[in-house]
Design a protein around this motif. Structure first.
Motif, PDB file in Angstrom:
ATOM      1  N   GLY A  19      90.096 -34.125  -7.933  1.00 50.40           N
ATOM      2  CA  GLY A  19      91.097 -33.472  -7.091  1.00 50.40           C
ATOM      3  C   GLY A  19      91.571 -32.159  -7.662  1.00 50.40           C
ATOM      4  N   PRO A  20      92.177 -31.310  -6.789  1.00 48.48           N
ATOM      5  CA  PRO A  20      92.597 -29.985  -7.228  1.00 48.48           C
ATOM      6  C   PRO A  20      93.683 -30.014  -8.293  1.00 48.48           C
ATOM      7  CG  PRO A  20      93.285 -30.417  -4.951  1.00 48.48           C
ATOM      8  CD  PRO A  20      92.417 -31.551  -5.372  1.00 48.48           C
ATOM      9  N   MET A  21      93.567 -29.114  -9.244  1.00 50.59           N
ATOM     10  CA  MET A  21      94.595 -28.937 -10.272  1.00 50.59           C
ATOM     11  C   MET A  21      94.552 -27.455 -10.640  1.00 50.59           C
ATOM     12  SD  MET A  21      95.004 -30.745 -13.955  1.00 50.59           S
ATOM     13  CE  MET A  21      96.305 -30.178 -15.048  1.00 50.59           C
ATOM     14  N   PRO A  22      95.255 -26.622  -9.856  1.00 54.12           N
ATOM     15  CA  PRO A  22      95.102 -25.169  -9.989  1.00 54.12           C
ATOM     16  C   PRO A  22      95.379 -24.619 -11.388  1.00 54.12           C
ATOM     17  CG  PRO A  22      96.209 -25.707  -7.938  1.00 54.12           C
ATOM     18  CD  PRO A  22      96.104 -26.997  -8.709  1.00 54.12           C
ATOM     19  N   THR A  23      96.272 -25.236 -12.145  1.00 53.16           N
ATOM     20  CA  THR A  23      96.615 -24.630 -13.447  1.00 53.16           C
ATOM     21  C   THR A  23      95.852 -25.262 -14.611  1.00 53.16           C
ATOM     22  OG1 THR A  23      98.468 -26.150 -13.799  1.00 53.16           O
ATOM     23  CG2 THR A  23      98.971 -24.086 -12.660  1.00 53.16           C
ATOM     24  N   GLU A  24      94.810 -26.036 -14.295  1.00 55.47           N
ATOM     25  CA  GLU A  24      94.041 -26.695 -15.363  1.00 55.47           C
ATOM     26  C   GLU A  24      93.478 -25.660 -16.343  1.00 55.47           C
ATOM     27  OE1 GLU A  24      90.716 -29.032 -13.972  1.00 55.47           O
ATOM     28  OE2 GLU A  24      90.500 -30.000 -15.936  1.00 55.47           O
ATOM     29  N   GLN A  25      93.544 -25.964 -17.623  1.00 55.97           N
ATOM     30  CA  GLN A  25      93.010 -25.084 -18.665  1.00 55.97           C
ATOM     31  C   GLN A  25      91.866 -25.810 -19.365  1.00 55.97           C
ATOM     32  OE1 GLN A  25      94.378 -21.804 -19.316  1.00 55.97           O
ATOM     33  NE2 GLN A  25      95.223 -22.381 -17.318  1.00 55.97           N
ATOM     34  N   LYS A  26      90.641 -25.447 -18.981  1.00 56.30           N
ATOM     35  CA  LYS A  26      89.477 -26.086 -19.626  1.00 56.30           C
ATOM     36  C   LYS A  26      89.105 -25.255 -20.841  1.00 56.30           C
ATOM     37  CE  LYS A  26      87.484 -27.837 -15.343  1.00 56.30           C
ATOM     38  NZ  LYS A  26      86.417 -27.687 -14.389  1.00 56.30           N
ATOM     39  N   ASN A  27      90.004 -25.159 -21.774  1.00 56.53           N
ATOM     40  CA  ASN A  27      89.804 -24.301 -22.948  1.00 56.53           C
ATOM     41  C   ASN A  27      90.673 -24.829 -24.096  1.00 56.53           C
ATOM     42  OD1 ASN A  27      92.439 -23.632 -22.270  1.00 56.53           O
ATOM     43  ND2 ASN A  27      91.825 -21.816 -21.139  1.00 56.53           N
ATOM     44  N   GLU A  28      90.875 -24.018 -25.101  1.00 59.84           N
ATOM     45  CA  GLU A  28      91.614 -24.505 -26.274  1.00 59.84           C
ATOM     46  C   GLU A  28      93.095 -24.765 -25.955  1.00 59.84           C
ATOM     47  OE1 GLU A  28      91.638 -20.079 -26.346  1.00 59.84           O
ATOM     48  OE2 GLU A  28      90.128 -21.599 -25.984  1.00 59.84           O
ATOM     49  N   ILE A  29      93.598 -24.108 -24.890  1.00 56.70           N
ATOM     50  CA  ILE A  29      95.002 -24.378 -24.502  1.00 56.70           C
ATOM     51  C   ILE A  29      95.103 -25.813 -23.985  1.00 56.70           C
ATOM     52  CG2 ILE A  29      96.849 -23.776 -22.858  1.00 56.70           C
ATOM     53  CD1 ILE A  29      95.726 -20.865 -23.045  1.00 56.70           C
ATOM     54  N   GLY A  30      94.157 -26.173 -23.085  1.00 52.95           N
ATOM     55  CA  GLY A  30      94.126 -27.551 -22.566  1.00 52.95           C
ATOM     56  C   GLY A  30      93.942 -28.556 -23.690  1.00 52.95           C
ATOM     57  N   ASP A  31      93.054 -28.235 -24.627  1.00 51.17           N
ATOM     58  CA  ASP A  31      92.789 -29.149 -25.751  1.00 51.17           C
ATOM     59  C   ASP A  31      94.058 -29.347 -26.588  1.00 51.17           C
ATOM     60  OD1 ASP A  31      90.216 -29.295 -24.916  1.00 51.17           O
ATOM     61  OD2 ASP A  31      89.425 -27.888 -26.394  1.00 51.17           O
ATOM     62  N   ARG A  32      94.767 -28.247 -26.775  1.00 48.25           N
ATOM     63  CA  ARG A  32      95.975 -28.321 -27.595  1.00 48.25           C
ATOM     64  C   ARG A  32      97.066 -29.151 -26.907  1.00 48.25           C
ATOM     65  NH1 ARG A  32      98.782 -22.986 -30.019  1.00 48.25           N
ATOM     66  NH2 ARG A  32     100.745 -23.942 -30.599  1.00 48.25           N
ATOM     67  N   LEU A  33      97.193 -28.973 -25.586  1.00 46.39           N
ATOM     68  CA  LEU A  33      98.188 -29.760 -24.843  1.00 46.39           C
ATOM     69  C   LEU A  33      97.818 -31.247 -24.858  1.00 46.39           C
ATOM     70  CD1 LEU A  33      98.665 -27.409 -21.745  1.00 46.39           C
ATOM     71  CD2 LEU A  33     100.354 -27.835 -23.541  1.00 46.39           C
ATOM     72  N   ARG A  34      96.517 -31.519 -24.835  1.00 42.23           N
ATOM     73  CA  ARG A  34      96.043 -32.919 -24.761  1.00 42.23           C
ATOM     74  C   ARG A  34      96.275 -33.670 -26.066  1.00 42.23           C
ATOM     75  NH1 ARG A  34      91.184 -31.792 -23.753  1.00 42.23           N
ATOM     76  NH2 ARG A  34      91.584 -31.541 -21.562  1.00 42.23           N
ATOM     77  N   GLY A  35      96.122 -32.969 -27.193  1.00 40.34           N
ATOM     78  CA  GLY A  35      96.195 -33.658 -28.496  1.00 40.34           C
ATOM     79  C   GLY A  35      94.861 -34.314 -28.791  1.00 40.34           C
ATOM     80  N   THR A  36      94.758 -34.844 -29.965  1.00 45.73           N
ATOM     81  CA  THR A  36      93.451 -35.327 -30.419  1.00 45.73           C
ATOM     82  C   THR A  36      93.179 -36.780 -30.061  1.00 45.73           C
ATOM     83  OG1 THR A  36      94.495 -35.896 -32.487  1.00 45.73           O
ATOM     84  CG2 THR A  36      93.353 -33.753 -32.394  1.00 45.73           C
ATOM     85  N   GLY A  37      94.207 -37.463 -29.551  1.00 46.99           N
ATOM     86  CA  GLY A  37      94.014 -38.877 -29.222  1.00 46.99           C
ATOM     87  C   GLY A  37      94.370 -39.789 -30.381  1.00 46.99           C
ATOM     88  N   THR A  38      94.889 -39.210 -31.462  1.00 44.17           N
ATOM     89  CA  THR A  38      95.253 -40.049 -32.610  1.00 44.17           C
ATOM     90  C   THR A  38      96.656 -40.646 -32.437  1.00 44.17           C
ATOM     91  OG1 THR A  38      95.796 -37.972 -33.668  1.00 44.17           O
ATOM     92  CG2 THR A  38      93.776 -39.033 -34.394  1.00 44.17           C
ATOM     93  N   ASN A  39      97.474 -40.034 -31.573  1.00 43.67           N
ATOM     94  CA  ASN A  39      98.811 -40.568 -31.306  1.00 43.67           C
ATOM     95  C   ASN A  39      98.837 -41.183 -29.917  1.00 43.67           C
ATOM     96  OD1 ASN A  39      99.956 -39.388 -33.711  1.00 43.67           O
ATOM     97  ND2 ASN A  39      99.714 -37.431 -32.653  1.00 43.67           N
ATOM     98  N   TYR A  40      99.679 -42.206 -29.731  1.00 43.07           N
ATOM     99  CA  TYR A  40      99.686 -42.855 -28.421  1.00 43.07           C
ATOM    100  C   TYR A  40     100.264 -41.954 -27.337  1.00 43.07           C
ATOM    101  CZ  TYR A  40     104.615 -43.842 -29.167  1.00 43.07           C
ATOM    102  OH  TYR A  40     105.950 -43.703 -29.388  1.00 43.07           O
ATOM    103  N   TRP A  41     101.017 -40.895 -27.741  1.00 40.09           N
ATOM    104  CA  TRP A  41     101.576 -40.008 -26.729  1.00 40.09           C
ATOM    105  C   TRP A  41     100.614 -38.858 -26.390  1.00 40.09           C
ATOM    106  CZ3 TRP A  41     103.752 -40.605 -31.599  1.00 40.09           C
ATOM    107  CH2 TRP A  41     103.597 -39.540 -32.473  1.00 40.09           C
ATOM    108  N   ASP A  42      99.466 -38.787 -27.056  1.00 43.40           N
ATOM    109  CA  ASP A  42      98.484 -37.774 -26.682  1.00 43.40           C
ATOM    110  C   ASP A  42      98.002 -38.039 -25.253  1.00 43.40           C
ATOM    111  OD1 ASP A  42      98.709 -36.529 -29.099  1.00 43.40           O
ATOM    112  OD2 ASP A  42      96.899 -37.400 -29.974  1.00 43.40           O
ATOM    113  N   GLU A  43      97.379 -37.041 -24.654  1.00 43.18           N
ATOM    114  CA  GLU A  43      97.075 -37.120 -23.217  1.00 43.18           C
ATOM    115  C   GLU A  43      95.765 -37.852 -22.925  1.00 43.18           C
ATOM    116  OE1 GLU A  43      99.204 -36.594 -21.039  1.00 43.18           O
ATOM    117  OE2 GLU A  43     100.715 -35.394 -22.045  1.00 43.18           O
ATOM    118  N   TYR A  44      95.797 -39.130 -23.218  1.00 45.71           N
ATOM    119  CA  TYR A  44      94.684 -40.024 -22.891  1.00 45.71           C
ATOM    120  C   TYR A  44      95.293 -41.191 -22.136  1.00 45.71           C
ATOM    121  CZ  TYR A  44      92.002 -37.222 -26.127  1.00 45.71           C
ATOM    122  OH  TYR A  44      91.383 -36.157 -26.728  1.00 45.71           O
TER     123      TYR A  44
END
Ligand code: IMP
Length: 429
Positions: A276-301
């Motif tokens: 689905g559409p997500m106009p402000t999606e950042q498929k780059n290092e900004i998106g990666d930084r917002l997502r976190g690495t997945g090591t914390n439960y609050w990361d974006e997984y």
């Protein structure tokens, strides 16, 4: 008036659970109104991290009654697993503090198999569902062939209804070239679940009416988010229920005159899972930084599926729309702390599509896929803000960021989370 409705203002995963938990501190009832175990709420109290999928977050507060409303679709096996997991962490769950609507619908193994087969058959156009059987369960509900939770009270007819659900499902599964299910394979587990869940089943709409009349404070807990609404979201990339304000009233059987507040919960940036559409999606290092690495439960997984979430800048066009269709009275913002350390921050204030400027999303999903976001750039801050508790504790740039949201959406922000723990909250009220 004693009812507060709490709604995810974006595409779900806004962190609603912690605000329900916050509001529940002086409430008597927390009632969930839609969705099923496609949802995932995480609440941390310093000692434990509680992962909730079906049971309202109010169950973590002593003296609060949790209600699972008629608008929900419930997988009884998942529910019992969740009850057992929470009990093992010391949470007390009894028929006195957890009530399940007799009118909620049940998710059967056939629904899960149909969800999987349907997603597979869509190929590249798959919705990216959580594969929990949500869509097929709502489909059977509106098609008037679903099984209500109340049917568990009569175990004999319940077993017949379960078999019928599988046999009907098998027609669809064969049509989708998927393996049919054995109607007796999971039957005993469901019958056992019926015996265990029976004491919790009630007419919760009537219960809520009586409690509201008696002056109880009720928090209605949303699942998913307004932008995934079956009517108002980017169809067909939506869930099959109404996570918006109307869904709260229908999904619990509460009249609008009792509603005092409709709080929209938004993350300080944007995330979305699935298509689905997500106009402000950042498929780059900004998106990666917002997502976190997945090591914390609050990361974006995903709490439910573990899928990495799509991440991007805050989209005020979508937030304005969400405020419009829900009639929010105020906002709560989560995860402001994640924005610490950015040199500058962007917020999307409008879209451009075929030479036209849009301050609300254009009307079709296809157009929303093709808009160009128009950003305003705000200065970032470098400070760690996780110990802030009042507005004055925040750096001026963080205050300006919040002010931008308030001015743009035209609503006050009542609280801002600055970390995953219960007390990591800046309250502005
Ligand atoms: P379903 O609800 O499993 O049918 O999935 C439909 C869409 O809603 C998919 O894009 C899912 O990723 C999304 N979705 C469903 N529940 C949640 C949630 O709790 N958080 C975020 N996205 C969700």
């Amino acid at each position: 008036m004693s009812v507060t409705i709490l709604i995810g203002a974006q595409w779900g995963d806004e962190g609603k659970g912690r605000f329900v938990d916050w509001l529940a501190a002086d409430a008597q009832i927390v009632a969930r109104y839609s969705g099923g175990d496609n949802a995932g709420h995480t609440v941390a109290d310093g000692e434990h991290v509680y992962k909730l999928h079906l049971i309202p977050s109010g169950v973590l507060r002593k003296g609060v009654v949790s209600v699972m409303g008629n608008g929900m679709v419930i997988n009884p096996i998942s529910l019992l697993r969740e009850i057992d997991e929470l009990t093992a962490l010391g949470v007390i769950i009894t028929p006195d503090n957890l009530l399940i609507s007799n009118r909620a619908h049940m998710i059967t193994p056939a629904h899960i198999a149909r969800d999987k087969a349907s997603e597979k058959s869509r190929g590249a156009d798959a919705i990216g569902t959580t594969l929990r059987g949500i869509g097929p369960a709502y489909l059977d509900k509106t098609g008037r062939s679903g099984i209500r939770i109340g049917q568990m009270l009569d175990v004999e007819t319940f077993a017949d209804a379960m078999r019928a659900s599988t046999e009907r499902g098998n027609i669809e599964l064969r049509g989708l070239h998927a393996d049919p299910l054995d109607p007796d394979a999971d039957l005993q587990a469901y019958v056992d679940a019926a015996y265990r869940l029976r004491p919790f089943i009630k007419d919760t709409s009537l219960y809520l009416y009586q409690q509201v009349q008696a002056g109880a404070k009720v928090i209605c807990e949303g699942a998913q988010g307004a932008l995934l609404d079956i009517d108002h979201g980017s169809y067909p990339f939506v869930t099959s229920s109404s996570p918006t304000v109307g869904g709260a009233l229908t999904g619990l059987g509460i009249g609008p005159r009792h509603v005092e507040r409709v709080m929209g919960v938004a993350k300080a940036f944007s995330t979305r899972v699935g298509g689905g559409p997500m106009p402000t999606e950042q498929k780059n290092e900004i998106g990666d930084r917002l997502r976190g690495t997945g090591t914390n439960y609050w990361d974006e997984y995903g709490t439910t599926t573990g899928r990495p979430r799509r991440c991007g800048w805050l989209d005020l066009v979508m937030l304005r729309y969400s405020a419009a269709i829900n009639g929010f009275t105020d906002l709560a913002i989560t995860k402001l702390d994640i924005l610490s350390g950015f040199e500058e921050l962007k917020v999307c204030v409008a879209y451009e599509y075929e030479g036209e400027r849009f301050t609300y999303p254009p009307d079709t999903t296809e157009r929303q896929e093709r808009v160009t976001p128009i950003y305003e750039t705000l200065p970032g801050w470098q400070e760690n803000i996780s110990s802030a508790r009042t507005l004055d504790d925040l750096p001026p740039q963080a205050r300006a960021y919040l002010q931008k949201i308030e001015q743009d959406v035209g609503l006050p922000i009542l609280a801002v989370s600055v970390g995953p723990e219960r007390e990591q909250l800046v309250t502005l009220a």
